[in-house]
Design a protein around this motif. Structure first.
Motif, short mmCIF file in Angstrom:
data_model
loop_
_atom_site.label_atom_id
_atom_site.label_comp_id
_atom_site.label_asym_id
_atom_site.label_seq_id
_atom_site.Cartn_x
_atom_site.Cartn_y
_atom_site.Cartn_z
N THR A 1 -2.65 2.93 7.15
CA THR A 1 -2.46 2.98 8.60
C THR A 1 -3.52 2.47 9.56
N ASP A 2 -4.62 2.10 8.87
CA ASP A 2 -5.79 1.46 9.69
C ASP A 2 -6.69 2.45 10.34
N VAL A 3 -6.60 3.74 9.96
CA VAL A 3 -7.47 4.89 10.70
C VAL A 3 -8.40 5.38 9.62
N LEU B 1 0.76 -1.17 0.03
CA LEU B 1 0.15 0.09 -0.04
C LEU B 1 0.89 1.13 0.29
N ILE B 2 2.06 0.91 0.66
CA ILE B 2 2.93 2.39 0.65
C ILE B 2 3.77 2.36 -0.68
N VAL B 3 4.37 1.22 -0.90
CA VAL B 3 5.76 1.31 -1.86
C VAL B 3 4.88 1.07 -3.57
N GLU C 1 -5.68 6.09 0.51
CA GLU C 1 -4.53 5.28 0.63
C GLU C 1 -3.93 5.36 2.21
N ILE C 2 -3.59 6.63 2.40
CA ILE C 2 -3.14 6.93 3.87
C ILE C 2 -4.06 6.03 5.10
#
Length: 199
Positions: free
Chosen positions: A163-165, A40-42, A158-159
């Motif tokens: 980060t599951d928030v 999800l990040i890269v 996406e963030i």
């Protein structure tokens, strides 16, 4: 003993006691979540696979050195390692993000000259160095959102997923990160452009 019926804490105890297969079970149990977190990040499968290897190597080293003390909360711990390594990957790849303040102005709005004098270049470099130091000092949750948004160009959706928030929480953390950066710059009495934060 059927290891699939054991919880993470029990598996960790077995692994610390020398049972290598116990860590294999932990790896199999959580590798999909770890991979997804990194991906999800890269946003690159090969990079994510490389980083996932690094995550588990770092976890093994930490556990074997006796520094693991998360009291059975293995998954949040290993996901935090995954987050940090993913963010470090981007920090190394991109030196200078373009940070946009909450009023829409750039941190460097008065420093972007097409032809800079040597003095202006020094001021710009000093400001970048300050920014890097200030970002490092932010609370983890704020730094993470800032880096994801400005280094990695991730959307707030996406963030939030990574980060599951909730999106509101991600937006709030971003806002506080920018407020904190602004305060830090305003408190610094160095020889950088005093119009850096024109209101």
């Amino acid at each position: 003993m059927n290891k699939t019926s054991l919880n993470d804490s029990e598996l960790l105890s077995l692994y610390i006691g020398g049972n290598e297969e116990a860590f294999e079970e932990l790896l199999n149990r959580h590798k999909d979540r770890v991979f997804t977190t990194i991906y999800l990040i890269v946003k690159d499968r090969y990079t994510a696979e490389d980083l996932m290897q690094e995550v588990f190597i770092k976890a093994i080293r930490t556990i074997k050195s006796g520094r693991y003390n998360e009291e059975g909360k293995f998954l949040p711990w290993i996901l935090r390692i995954a987050h940090n390594l993913s963010i470090d990957h981007f920090r190394k790849a991109k030196r200078y993000p373009m940070i946009v303040m909450e009023d829409g102005s750039s941190v460097f709005n008065t420093l972007d000259f097409s032809e800079s004098s040597i003095e202006e270049e020094h001021i710009k470099q000093d400001t970048y160095n300050l920014l890097k130091a200030y970002i490092k000092d932010l609370p983890d949750s704020q730094r993470e959102v800032l880096v994801m948004r400005h280094y990695m160009k991730m959307s707030f959706q996406e963030i939030a997923d990574a980060t599951d928030v909730s999106i509101n929480t991600a937006l709030g953390r971003m806002r506080y990160a920018l407020i904190n950066l602004r305060k830090k710059f305003e408190q610094t009495q160095n020889a950088y452009d005093k119009n850096l934060y024109r209101k």
